[in-house]
Design an enzyme around this catalytic site. Structure first.
Site, mmCIF file in Angstrom:
data_model
loop_
_atom_site.group_PDB
_atom_site.id
_atom_site.type_symbol
_atom_site.label_atom_id
_atom_site.label_comp_id
_atom_site.label_asym_id
_atom_site.label_seq_id
_atom_site.Cartn_x
_atom_site.Cartn_y
_atom_site.Cartn_z
ATOM 1 N N HIS A 47 0.846 -1.212 0.000
ATOM 2 C CA HIS A 47 0.000 0.000 0.000
ATOM 3 C C HIS A 47 0.868 1.243 0.000
ATOM 4 O O HIS A 47 0.952 1.919 1.016
ATOM 5 C CB HIS A 47 -0.909 -0.008 1.229
ATOM 6 C CG HIS A 47 -2.034 0.981 1.147
ATOM 7 N ND1 HIS A 47 -1.958 2.258 1.660
ATOM 8 C CD2 HIS A 47 -3.278 0.866 0.620
ATOM 9 C CE1 HIS A 47 -3.108 2.876 1.471
ATOM 10 N NE2 HIS A 47 -3.916 2.062 0.844
ATOM 11 N N PHE A 48 1.457 1.625 -0.942
ATOM 12 C CA PHE A 48 1.664 1.115 -2.291
ATOM 13 C C PHE A 48 3.168 0.957 -2.440
ATOM 14 O O PHE A 48 3.900 1.837 -2.001
ATOM 15 C CB PHE A 48 1.109 2.100 -3.323
ATOM 16 C CG PHE A 48 -0.346 2.426 -3.113
ATOM 17 C CD1 PHE A 48 -1.323 1.564 -3.586
ATOM 18 C CD2 PHE A 48 -0.737 3.557 -2.420
ATOM 19 C CE1 PHE A 48 -2.672 1.867 -3.401
ATOM 20 C CE2 PHE A 48 -2.074 3.857 -2.225
ATOM 21 C CZ PHE A 48 -3.054 3.010 -2.711
#
Length: 143
Positions: A47-48
């Site tokens: 994420h991410f």
């Protein structure tokens, strides 16, 4: 009031899902807690990967853990009580939290009863408001 850092003595949460480093201040009205997010936090891997950001739900969990830890520190509930998140309202995400950021949570007790806690909180990095929410937790035990 001294800074309190033995959070594991107050909450049943453990790494990788313990999101409070310290309680800076507290009273019957609320508390101020902190958490430094680092590259080691598990969720940044997905994420991410190219632009790691703390998920919003983790910021809400962080505020709720801080509020529950401060109530436990004040011995508001029986030792070993568990807080089960029941509702989340009025959520706003205003700024990203990234690896290396220290979040300061300002939590206000809206209502505290033997079986329920309603709190509101704001999460800041420096003076920048990153998230805010209200939540309710049901109070129970593992028995």
């Amino acid at each position: 009031m001294e800074r309190f850092t033995d959070i594991e003595s107050l909450l049943p949460h453990r790494k990788p899902f313990l999101f409070v480093d310290s309680i800076e201040s507290y009273d019957e009205k609320g508390c101020v807690c902190t958490r430094k997010f680092t590259d080691e936090d598990f969720f940044f891997k997905g994420h991410f990967p190219q632009y790691p950001v703390v998920p919003g739900v983790i910021l809400i969990e962080t505020m709720a853990q801080g509020g529950g830890a401060a109530l436990s520190l004040q011995k508001t509930f029986a030792e070993g009580s568990l807080f089960f998140l029941a509702t989340v309202d009025k959520v706003k995400f205003r700024n990203q939290v990234r690896p290396g950021d220290t979040v300061r949570m300002e939590v206000t007790n809206l209502r505290v009863s033997p079986k329920m806690v309603k709190q509101s909180g704001k999460a800041f990095v420096g003076d920048v408001l990153c998230a805010e929410a209200e939540w309710m937790c049901l109070v129970g035990s593992a028995n």
